[in-house]
Design a protein around this motif. Structure first.
Motif, PDB file in Angstrom:
ATOM      1  N   ASN A  51       0.808  -1.210   0.000  1.00 35.98           N
ATOM      2  CA  ASN A  51       0.000   0.000   0.000  1.00 35.98           C
ATOM      3  C   ASN A  51       0.847   1.269   0.000  1.00 35.98           C
ATOM      4  OD1 ASN A  51       0.768  -0.810   2.687  1.00 35.98           O
ATOM      5  ND2 ASN A  51      -0.574   0.781   3.474  1.00 35.98           N
ATOM      6  N   LEU A  52       2.143   1.145   0.230  1.00 35.76           N
ATOM      7  CA  LEU A  52       3.042   2.297   0.218  1.00 35.76           C
ATOM      8  C   LEU A  52       3.750   2.493  -1.123  1.00 35.76           C
ATOM      9  CD1 LEU A  52       4.707   1.818   3.715  1.00 35.76           C
ATOM     10  CD2 LEU A  52       2.801   3.325   3.107  1.00 35.76           C
ATOM     11  N   LYS A  53       3.626   1.513  -2.026  1.00 32.50           N
ATOM     12  CA  LYS A  53       4.300   1.617  -3.324  1.00 32.50           C
ATOM     13  C   LYS A  53       3.648   2.712  -4.156  1.00 32.50           C
ATOM     14  CE  LYS A  53       5.729  -1.949  -5.591  1.00 32.50           C
ATOM     15  NZ  LYS A  53       5.934  -3.257  -6.244  1.00 32.50           N
ATOM     16  N   PRO A  54       4.454   3.595  -4.743  1.00 37.57           N
ATOM     17  CA  PRO A  54       3.892   4.604  -5.639  1.00 37.57           C
ATOM     18  C   PRO A  54       3.216   3.950  -6.840  1.00 37.57           C
ATOM     19  CG  PRO A  54       6.116   5.198  -4.998  1.00 37.57           C
ATOM     20  CD  PRO A  54       5.890   3.798  -4.520  1.00 37.57           C
ATOM     21  N   LEU A  55       2.150   4.580  -7.296  1.00 36.49           N
ATOM     22  CA  LEU A  55       1.467   4.116  -8.497  1.00 36.49           C
ATOM     23  C   LEU A  55       2.370   4.328  -9.706  1.00 36.49           C
ATOM     24  CD1 LEU A  55      -2.058   5.651  -7.832  1.00 36.49           C
ATOM     25  CD2 LEU A  55      -1.276   3.326  -7.353  1.00 36.49           C
ATOM     26  N   SER A  56       2.088   3.606 -10.769  1.00 35.46           N
ATOM     27  CA  SER A  56       2.898   3.770 -11.975  1.00 35.46           C
ATOM     28  C   SER A  56       2.649   5.142 -12.586  1.00 35.46           C
ATOM     29  CB  SER A  56       2.554   2.693 -12.999  1.00 35.46           C
ATOM     30  OG  SER A  56       1.225   2.863 -13.448  1.00 35.46           O
ATOM     31  N   PRO A  57       3.711   5.757 -13.115  1.00 39.68           N
ATOM     32  CA  PRO A  57       3.484   6.958 -13.914  1.00 39.68           C
ATOM     33  C   PRO A  57       2.661   6.590 -15.152  1.00 39.68           C
ATOM     34  CG  PRO A  57       5.792   6.757 -13.302  1.00 39.68           C
ATOM     35  CD  PRO A  57       5.123   5.456 -12.960  1.00 39.68           C
ATOM     36  N   VAL A  58       2.152   7.599 -15.856  1.00 40.38           N
ATOM     37  CA  VAL A  58       1.349   7.376 -17.057  1.00 40.38           C
ATOM     38  C   VAL A  58       1.779   8.359 -18.150  1.00 40.38           C
ATOM     39  CG1 VAL A  58      -0.661   6.430 -15.850  1.00 40.38           C
ATOM     40  CG2 VAL A  58      -0.480   8.900 -16.187  1.00 40.38           C
ATOM     41  N   TYR A  59       1.297   8.119 -19.349  1.00 42.31           N
ATOM     42  CA  TYR A  59       1.447   9.038 -20.489  1.00 42.31           C
ATOM     43  C   TYR A  59       2.902   9.358 -20.830  1.00 42.31           C
ATOM     44  CZ  TYR A  59      -3.423   9.788 -19.178  1.00 42.31           C
ATOM     45  OH  TYR A  59      -4.731   9.607 -18.822  1.00 42.31           O
ATOM     46  N   LEU A  60       3.695   8.328 -21.089  1.00 48.90           N
ATOM     47  CA  LEU A  60       5.064   8.575 -21.538  1.00 48.90           C
ATOM     48  C   LEU A  60       5.023   9.312 -22.870  1.00 48.90           C
ATOM     49  CD1 LEU A  60       8.131   8.016 -21.085  1.00 48.90           C
ATOM     50  CD2 LEU A  60       7.840   6.130 -22.684  1.00 48.90           C
ATOM     51  N   ASN A  61       5.838  10.337 -22.970  1.00 48.22           N
ATOM     52  CA  ASN A  61       5.991  11.080 -24.207  1.00 48.22           C
ATOM     53  C   ASN A  61       7.471  11.293 -24.421  1.00 48.22           C
ATOM     54  OD1 ASN A  61       5.434  12.463 -26.532  1.00 48.22           O
ATOM     55  ND2 ASN A  61       4.258  14.085 -25.558  1.00 48.22           N
ATOM     56  N   GLY A  62       7.866  11.570 -25.631  1.00 45.63           N
ATOM     57  CA  GLY A  62       9.273  11.792 -25.874  1.00 45.63           C
ATOM     58  C   GLY A  62       9.535  12.333 -27.250  1.00 45.63           C
ATOM     59  N   SER A  63      10.725  12.867 -27.412  1.00 44.31           N
ATOM     60  CA  SER A  63      11.151  13.370 -28.713  1.00 44.31           C
ATOM     61  C   SER A  63      12.639  13.119 -28.861  1.00 44.31           C
ATOM     62  CB  SER A  63      10.843  14.866 -28.843  1.00 44.31           C
ATOM     63  OG  SER A  63      11.556  15.596 -27.863  1.00 44.31           O
ATOM     64  N   ARG A  64      13.072  13.064 -30.128  1.00 43.61           N
ATOM     65  CA  ARG A  64      14.500  12.940 -30.442  1.00 43.61           C
ATOM     66  C   ARG A  64      14.928  14.203 -31.153  1.00 43.61           C
ATOM     67  NH1 ARG A  64      15.710   7.850 -33.860  1.00 43.61           N
ATOM     68  NH2 ARG A  64      17.827   8.600 -33.712  1.00 43.61           N
ATOM     69  N   HIS A  65      16.000  14.782 -30.695  1.00 48.58           N
ATOM     70  CA  HIS A  65      16.523  15.976 -31.353  1.00 48.58           C
ATOM     71  C   HIS A  65      16.987  15.585 -32.754  1.00 48.58           C
ATOM     72  CE1 HIS A  65      19.093  19.404 -32.242  1.00 48.58           C
ATOM     73  NE2 HIS A  65      18.369  20.066 -31.339  1.00 48.58           N
ATOM     74  N   PRO A  66      16.601  16.343 -33.789  1.00 50.84           N
ATOM     75  CA  PRO A  66      16.910  15.925 -35.165  1.00 50.84           C
ATOM     76  C   PRO A  66      18.401  15.868 -35.496  1.00 50.84           C
ATOM     77  CG  PRO A  66      15.866  18.093 -35.120  1.00 50.84           C
ATOM     78  CD  PRO A  66      15.823  17.557 -33.735  1.00 50.84           C
ATOM     79  N   SER A  67      19.229  16.675 -34.842  1.00 50.71           N
ATOM     80  CA  SER A  67      20.659  16.627 -35.173  1.00 50.71           C
ATOM     81  C   SER A  67      21.493  15.899 -34.123  1.00 50.71           C
ATOM     82  CB  SER A  67      21.216  18.040 -35.411  1.00 50.71           C
ATOM     83  OG  SER A  67      21.029  18.830 -34.264  1.00 50.71           O
ATOM     84  N   THR A  68      21.205  16.083 -32.839  1.00 53.88           N
ATOM     85  CA  THR A  68      22.021  15.422 -31.806  1.00 53.88           C
ATOM     86  C   THR A  68      21.586  13.989 -31.552  1.00 53.88           C
ATOM     87  OG1 THR A  68      20.616  16.102 -29.952  1.00 53.88           O
ATOM     88  CG2 THR A  68      22.383  17.632 -30.638  1.00 53.88           C
ATOM     89  N   ARG A  69      20.334  13.650 -31.878  1.00 59.88           N
ATOM     90  CA  ARG A  69      19.727  12.323 -31.659  1.00 59.88           C
ATOM     91  C   ARG A  69      19.516  12.014 -30.179  1.00 59.88           C
ATOM     92  NH1 ARG A  69      17.304  12.275 -35.844  1.00 59.88           N
ATOM     93  NH2 ARG A  69      16.953  10.078 -35.962  1.00 59.88           N
ATOM     94  N   ASP A  70      19.621  13.035 -29.306  1.00 57.25           N
ATOM     95  CA  ASP A  70      19.304  12.871 -27.885  1.00 57.25           C
ATOM     96  C   ASP A  70      17.798  12.677 -27.709  1.00 57.25           C
ATOM     97  OD1 ASP A  70      21.966  13.395 -27.353  1.00 57.25           O
ATOM     98  OD2 ASP A  70      21.614  15.430 -26.589  1.00 57.25           O
ATOM     99  N   TRP A  71      17.416  11.788 -26.813  1.00 55.22           N
ATOM    100  CA  TRP A  71      16.013  11.587 -26.444  1.00 55.22           C
ATOM    101  C   TRP A  71      15.676  12.477 -25.250  1.00 55.22           C
ATOM    102  CZ3 TRP A  71      11.944   8.683 -28.204  1.00 55.22           C
ATOM    103  CH2 TRP A  71      12.215   7.711 -29.185  1.00 55.22           C
ATOM    104  N   GLU A  72      14.513  13.092 -25.265  1.00 53.03           N
ATOM    105  CA  GLU A  72      13.930  13.782 -24.112  1.00 53.03           C
ATOM    106  C   GLU A  72      12.635  13.050 -23.788  1.00 53.03           C
ATOM    107  OE1 GLU A  72      15.163  16.206 -22.264  1.00 53.03           O
ATOM    108  OE2 GLU A  72      16.948  16.441 -23.520  1.00 53.03           O
ATOM    109  N   LEU A  73      12.569  12.432 -22.620  1.00 51.12           N
ATOM    110  CA  LEU A  73      11.399  11.669 -22.192  1.00 51.12           C
ATOM    111  C   LEU A  73      10.668  12.433 -21.092  1.00 51.12           C
ATOM    112  CD1 LEU A  73      13.118   8.183 -21.888  1.00 51.12           C
ATOM    113  CD2 LEU A  73      11.723   9.022 -23.798  1.00 51.12           C
TER     114      LEU A  73
END
Length: 152
Positions: A37-59
């Motif tokens: 009962n103390l465990k945090p609930l799962s996060p929801v709605y993962l979103n993300g993008s990749r930078h077109p030149s560096t290819r870094d992901w932002e989640l």
């Protein structure tokens, strides 16, 4: 039965007795409190993008709370934890068998750089297989958001 976090992992004996029955009409049953009962609930709605030149992901994702989970008056739900923190496991594929990297975050967002991807996989990734956990000071990782995300 109210329990304190210091009771996590400790077995206790209980006896279920119907009202009006004698205490010796049942036997002890050992139960261990695991703090579910103390465990945090799962996060929801993962979103993300990749930078077109560096290819870094932002989640990014949306957290949920166990305490006062209603979203009222355009105000986020209360965190319900001592501090806000997350771990993001990046997996080797859709089988979620091998963790390639774990990212730590103190907000509902994390970066997975091109350099990290090359170190982990030998190349930049167009699809990520991730599990995102909110952390609890009392019980550690909560329930995971398990999903994949693909960006060209």
């Amino acid at each position: 039965v109210g329990m304190e976090s210091g009771s996590i992992g400790l077995p206790r004996d209980y006896r279920g007795i119907t009202a009006g029955r004698a205490i010796d009409t049942d036997e002890n049953r050992s139960e261990t409190y695991n703090g579910v009962n103390l465990k945090p609930l799962s996060p929801v709605y993962l979103n993300g993008s990749r930078h077109p030149s560096t290819r870094d992901w932002e989640l990014s994702w949306t957290r949920r709370g166990r305490v006062s989970p209603d979203w009222r008056g355009s105000v986020d739900v209360t965190i319900g934890e001592a501090s806000e923190s997350y771990e993001v496991d990046i997996y080797d594929g859709s089988g979620y068998a091998t963790v390639k990297r774990t990212l730590a975050a103190s907000t509902p967002a994390a970066a997975y750089t091109s350099a990290q991807q090359v170190t982990d996989f030998g190349a930049n990734q167009g699809t990520l297989y991730v599990r995102v956990y909110q952390l609890s000071a009392a019980v550690g990782r909560g329930y995971p958001l398990t999903t994949s995300i693909t960006r060209g």
